[in-house]
Motif scaffolding. Structure first.
Motif, PDB file in Angstrom:
ATOM      1  N   ASP A  71       0.525 -22.153  -6.653  1.00 44.76           N
ATOM      2  CA  ASP A  71      -0.406 -21.013  -6.163  1.00 44.76           C
ATOM      3  C   ASP A  71      -1.264 -21.275  -5.076  1.00 44.76           C
ATOM      4  OD1 ASP A  71      -0.493 -18.232  -6.954  1.00 44.76           O
ATOM      5  OD2 ASP A  71      -0.427 -18.680  -9.029  1.00 44.76           O
ATOM      6  N   CYS A  72      -1.610 -20.359  -4.240  1.00 44.21           N
ATOM      7  CA  CYS A  72      -2.643 -20.581  -3.072  1.00 44.21           C
ATOM      8  C   CYS A  72      -3.868 -20.495  -3.861  1.00 44.21           C
ATOM      9  CB  CYS A  72      -2.539 -19.563  -2.194  1.00 44.21           C
ATOM     10  SG  CYS A  72      -3.847 -19.837  -0.965  1.00 44.21           S
ATOM     11  N   ALA A  73      -4.078 -19.555  -4.705  1.00 43.65           N
ATOM     12  CA  ALA A  73      -5.358 -19.281  -5.643  1.00 43.65           C
ATOM     13  C   ALA A  73      -4.833 -18.712  -7.021  1.00 43.65           C
ATOM     14  CB  ALA A  73      -6.323 -18.451  -4.822  1.00 43.65           C
ATOM     15  N   GLY A 110       1.652 -29.909  -9.734  1.00 42.87           N
ATOM     16  CA  GLY A 110       1.393 -28.483  -9.529  1.00 42.87           C
ATOM     17  C   GLY A 110      -0.067 -28.174  -8.749  1.00 42.87           C
ATOM     18  N   ARG A 111       0.014 -27.098  -7.974  1.00 41.61           N
ATOM     19  CA  ARG A 111      -1.354 -26.546  -7.749  1.00 41.61           C
ATOM     20  C   ARG A 111      -1.649 -25.659  -8.700  1.00 41.61           C
ATOM     21  NH1 ARG A 111      -2.160 -25.405  -1.415  1.00 41.61           N
ATOM     22  NH2 ARG A 111      -3.364 -23.965  -2.520  1.00 41.61           N
ATOM     23  N   ILE A 112      -2.022 -26.202  -9.876  1.00 41.83           N
ATOM     24  CA  ILE A 112      -2.077 -25.490 -11.047  1.00 41.83           C
ATOM     25  C   ILE A 112      -3.153 -25.735 -11.906  1.00 41.83           C
ATOM     26  CG2 ILE A 112      -0.454 -26.715 -12.447  1.00 41.83           C
ATOM     27  CD1 ILE A 112       0.980 -23.799 -13.094  1.00 41.83           C
ATOM     28  N   ALA A 117     -10.711 -22.239  -6.023  1.00 42.03           N
ATOM     29  CA  ALA A 117     -11.520 -22.056  -5.253  1.00 42.03           C
ATOM     30  C   ALA A 117     -11.047 -22.125  -3.684  1.00 42.03           C
ATOM     31  CB  ALA A 117     -12.761 -23.096  -5.337  1.00 42.03           C
ATOM     32  N   LYS A 118     -11.383 -21.049  -2.911  1.00 40.29           N
ATOM     33  CA  LYS A 118     -10.838 -20.881  -1.332  1.00 40.29           C
ATOM     34  C   LYS A 118     -11.701 -21.149  -0.363  1.00 40.29           C
ATOM     35  CE  LYS A 118      -7.284 -20.801  -1.313  1.00 40.29           C
ATOM     36  NZ  LYS A 118      -6.362 -21.733  -1.318  1.00 40.29           N
ATOM     37  N   PRO A 119     -11.398 -22.063   0.827  1.00 36.30           N
ATOM     38  CA  PRO A 119     -12.165 -21.822   1.727  1.00 36.30           C
ATOM     39  C   PRO A 119     -11.918 -20.802   2.648  1.00 36.30           C
ATOM     40  CG  PRO A 119     -10.196 -23.392   2.318  1.00 36.30           C
ATOM     41  CD  PRO A 119     -10.358 -22.956   0.737  1.00 36.30           C
ATOM     42  N   MET A 356       3.193 -24.383   5.070  1.00 37.98           N
ATOM     43  CA  MET A 356       2.762 -22.839   4.974  1.00 37.98           C
ATOM     44  C   MET A 356       1.577 -22.602   5.840  1.00 37.98           C
ATOM     45  SD  MET A 356       4.864 -22.626   1.924  1.00 37.98           S
ATOM     46  CE  MET A 356       4.478 -20.858   1.732  1.00 37.98           C
ATOM     47  N   HIS A 357       0.612 -23.391   5.755  1.00 37.62           N
ATOM     48  CA  HIS A 357      -0.857 -23.104   6.289  1.00 37.62           C
ATOM     49  C   HIS A 357      -0.805 -23.034   7.820  1.00 37.62           C
ATOM     50  CE1 HIS A 357      -1.733 -23.518   2.094  1.00 37.62           C
ATOM     51  NE2 HIS A 357      -2.761 -22.763   2.547  1.00 37.62           N
ATOM     52  N   GLY A 358      -0.097 -23.546   8.630  1.00 41.99           N
ATOM     53  CA  GLY A 358       0.389 -23.437  10.011  1.00 41.99           C
ATOM     54  C   GLY A 358       1.224 -22.491  10.388  1.00 41.99           C
ATOM     55  N   THR A 369       1.224 -12.882   6.292  1.00 42.41           N
ATOM     56  CA  THR A 369       2.531 -13.159   5.764  1.00 42.41           C
ATOM     57  C   THR A 369       3.039 -14.357   6.276  1.00 42.41           C
ATOM     58  OG1 THR A 369       4.988 -12.429   5.319  1.00 42.41           O
ATOM     59  CG2 THR A 369       3.938 -11.800   7.347  1.00 42.41           C
ATOM     60  N   ARG A 370       4.063 -14.926   6.211  1.00 40.79           N
ATOM     61  CA  ARG A 370       4.852 -16.137   6.534  1.00 40.79           C
ATOM     62  C   ARG A 370       6.343 -15.911   6.415  1.00 40.79           C
ATOM     63  NH1 ARG A 370       1.082 -19.625   2.402  1.00 40.79           N
ATOM     64  NH2 ARG A 370      -0.600 -19.969   3.937  1.00 40.79           N
ATOM     65  N   HIS A 371       7.017 -16.486   7.382  1.00 42.99           N
ATOM     66  CA  HIS A 371       8.410 -16.425   7.592  1.00 42.99           C
ATOM     67  C   HIS A 371       9.185 -17.547   6.873  1.00 42.99           C
ATOM     68  CE1 HIS A 371      12.532 -14.888   8.473  1.00 42.99           C
ATOM     69  NE2 HIS A 371      11.923 -13.853   8.713  1.00 42.99           N
ATOM     70  N   VAL A 398       3.928 -26.808  -1.313  1.00 43.57           N
ATOM     71  CA  VAL A 398       4.317 -25.428  -0.759  1.00 43.57           C
ATOM     72  C   VAL A 398       3.568 -24.414  -1.756  1.00 43.57           C
ATOM     73  CG1 VAL A 398       6.309 -25.786   0.261  1.00 43.57           C
ATOM     74  CG2 VAL A 398       6.184 -25.403  -2.173  1.00 43.57           C
ATOM     75  N   GLU A 399       2.976 -23.176  -1.261  1.00 41.98           N
ATOM     76  CA  GLU A 399       2.533 -22.228  -2.113  1.00 41.98           C
ATOM     77  C   GLU A 399       3.686 -21.369  -2.459  1.00 41.98           C
ATOM     78  OE1 GLU A 399      -1.909 -22.325  -0.323  1.00 41.98           O
ATOM     79  OE2 GLU A 399      -0.515 -20.555   0.475  1.00 41.98           O
ATOM     80  N   LEU A 400       3.749 -21.180  -4.088  1.00 44.01           N
ATOM     81  CA  LEU A 400       4.921 -20.380  -4.506  1.00 44.01           C
ATOM     82  C   LEU A 400       4.423 -19.837  -5.879  1.00 44.01           C
ATOM     83  CD1 LEU A 400       5.933 -22.284  -7.036  1.00 44.01           C
ATOM     84  CD2 LEU A 400       6.962 -23.407  -5.417  1.00 44.01           C
ATOM     85  N   CYS A 428      -4.704 -14.598  -2.382  1.00 40.49           N
ATOM     86  CA  CYS A 428      -5.304 -15.280  -1.079  1.00 40.49           C
ATOM     87  C   CYS A 428      -4.112 -15.203  -0.143  1.00 40.49           C
ATOM     88  CB  CYS A 428      -5.791 -16.409  -1.505  1.00 40.49           C
ATOM     89  SG  CYS A 428      -6.616 -17.350   0.055  1.00 40.49           S
ATOM     90  N   ASP A 429      -3.530 -16.367   0.064  1.00 42.06           N
ATOM     91  CA  ASP A 429      -2.380 -16.585   1.100  1.00 42.06           C
ATOM     92  C   ASP A 429      -1.037 -16.258   0.273  1.00 42.06           C
ATOM     93  OD1 ASP A 429      -3.958 -17.778   2.744  1.00 42.06           O
ATOM     94  OD2 ASP A 429      -3.410 -19.606   2.279  1.00 42.06           O
ATOM     95  N   PRO A 430       0.081 -15.658   1.226  1.00 43.06           N
ATOM     96  CA  PRO A 430       1.281 -15.362   0.882  1.00 43.06           C
ATOM     97  C   PRO A 430       2.216 -16.436   0.320  1.00 43.06           C
ATOM     98  CG  PRO A 430       1.175 -15.394   3.324  1.00 43.06           C
ATOM     99  CD  PRO A 430      -0.327 -15.553   2.647  1.00 43.06           C
TER     100      PRO A 430
HETATM  101 CO    CO Z   1      -3.370 -21.314   0.804  1.00 45.19          CO
END
Ligand code: CO
Ligand code: PEP
Length: 449
Positions: A71-73, A110-112, A117-119, A356-358, A369-371, A398-400, A428-430
């Motif tokens: 996850d992003c968050a 994992g981002r898990i 917490a998010k900037p 993702m973030h760029g 969103t992101r493509h 990656v954020e998924l 937060c982010d897509p």
């Molecule tokens: Co993010």
């Protein structure tokens, strides 16, 4: 001993400017929570963090590939066994595709279990003339736009700890309890291909995996009996942003006497908090976990070198992962000078690509969103830059989610602007949805082979 490390202790970051910290309205309440947290059991053990460093050392030397995803968050609300299981499932599906195509082990992180917490780009948000603190992730406050929801609440630190513990508990059960059996994971990929309009593109790769598995079984290794074929290691990671929380979970390892941040196996410092003279870098340089640092398009070769010197002065392979997030259009030109500088200086780092973030933009209907194509393009540019410099493209970040959300455009199901209205659920982010994530793994496989 390193001249700087004798000035380090788990709270030495307090003497440095800390970006992205909330304004806690009741400092005494925060202190009480931090004290309570510091007495609770660690979430991970130092030995596990050392095992991850060893695995990442193999990535640094080109003998393994890193898949860092989640996850992003993470959310306090969207939390149940199915969500955790499905996220793990998609990470396992991606890992098997990448293992086969890269021909090397895939280190799974994992981002898990702690990514709460998010900037934020601004401290406050104004809607219809009302100004409130920005949402900083469920560790701090809630996304609802009301004074009560946006006021930082330290009790959330305890909830984050508890949710991390129960998430990690389930992950440990799933990864060691048969859920990760390679046959099963491969069958999920076959289902994905059968139901995807782009599936034929990946059939050859999948049938290659199928033959390999049949060979392994014919040679006498039953996937259900050999632990290497039905158990996996999944490590946890998050951005070390709220330093009070991280400090409270930092413990001295009884075996080595070293300090470890036991909130996760791996911690990283974000693009907005990687200042060399800032509190986040100060904190991370003293814990012995494997650590990461995001590098965006403004990062210079000198910045990258200084990060290496501060976060990995002893040049321990696997200690430091540099995660570039340049944007698809910039990645080749921006990354190449960094690769050169770090390689010439002899720093053994893992290079990972966050595609993702760029590549975030606002859709016509106002959704962040992101493509999918930009995500693939950034990974492609990342591989090209490494090929040109003779360095190892160590992994992707990656954020998924495993859920069928509609937050990113494109992919095999060709989600468009209108689809973003169907299931846009991120706090937060897509994120890539489950199917887009597996599609991405197949695309990365094409780049790897
Ligand atoms: Co993010
Ligand atoms: C993130 O990884 O969610 C993030 C905020 O990234 P970055 O620091 O690269 O902007």
């Amino acid at each position: 001993m390193d001249p700087v490390s004798d000035t380090w202790n788990p709270s030495s970051w307090n003497g440095f400017p800390a970006a992205q910290q909330p304004d806690w309205p009741d400092p005494a309440a925060l202190e009480a929570v931090l004290k309570e947290l510091s007495g609770l059991p660690p979430l991970v053990f130092a030995g596990e963090a050392r095992a991850l460093t060893a695995q990442l050392a193999r990535v640094a030397s080109g003998e393994a590939f890193l898949l860092q995803a989640g996850d992003c968050a993470e959310s306090f609300d969207a939390m149940n066994a199915d969500i955790i299981r499905d996220k793990l499932r998609v990470i396992l599906q991606m890992a098997i595709i990448l293992t086969y195509s890269a021909g090397v082990p895939v280190v799974k992180v994992g981002r898990i279990a702690g990514q709460f917490a998010k900037p934020r780009s601004t401290d406050t948000e104004v809607i219809d003339g009302v100004e409130l603190p920005s949402f900083r992730g469920h560790l701090v406050n809630d996304a609802t736009f009301s004074e009560a929801a946006r006021t930082p609440d330290p009790r959330r630190l305890l909830q984050a700890y508890n949710q991390s513990a129960s998430t990690l508990n389930l992950l440990r059960a799933f990864t060691k309890g048969g859920f990760a059996d390679v046959r099963r994971v491969h069958a999920w990929n076959q289902e994905h291909i059968a139901s995807s309009t782009e599936g034929h593109r990946y059939e050859q790769l999948a049938s290659g995996i199928d033959s390999a598995l049949r060979f392994v079984e014919a040679a006498g290794f039953a996937t259900s009996e050999d632990s290497r074929l039905h158990e996996v290691d999944l490590f946890t990671s998050h951005e070390a942003l709220m330093l009070g929380y991280e400090e409270a979970l930092t413990r001295r390892d009884s075996i080595t006497g070293d300090w470890y941040d036991c909130s996760a196996h791996m911690l990283w410092v974000g693009e907005r908090t990687r200042q060399l003279d800032g509190a986040h870098v100060e904190f991370l340089r003293g814990v012995q976990n494997p650590v990461g640092c995001k590098l965006g398009p403004t990062a210079t070769p000198a910045d990258a070198l200084e990060i290496c010197e501060v976060l990995n002065p002893n040049r321990i392979p696997g200690r430091l992962t540099l995660v570039s997030r340049m944007g698809a259009a910039n990645v080749e030109s921006k990354l190449a000078p960094l690769l050169r500088a770090v390689t010439d200086a002899g720093h053994p780092v893992v290079w990972a690509c966050d595609p993702m973030h760029g590549n975030t933009f606002t859709s016509e209907n106002g959704r962040k969103t992101r493509h999918f194509d930009d995500v693939v393009a950034e990974v492609g540019g990342f591989f090209a830059a490494h090929r040109a410099e003779g360095t190892w493209p160590g992994g992707i970040h990656v954020e998924l989610t495993g859920d069928a959300v509609t937050e990113c455009l494109g992919g095999g199901d060709q989600l468009d602007d209108a689809d973003l209205e169907l299931r846009y659920e991120t706090i937060c982010d897509p994120r890539l949805n489950g199917r887009q994530s597996v599609d991405l793994a197949f695309r990365v496989a094409e780049l790897l082979s």
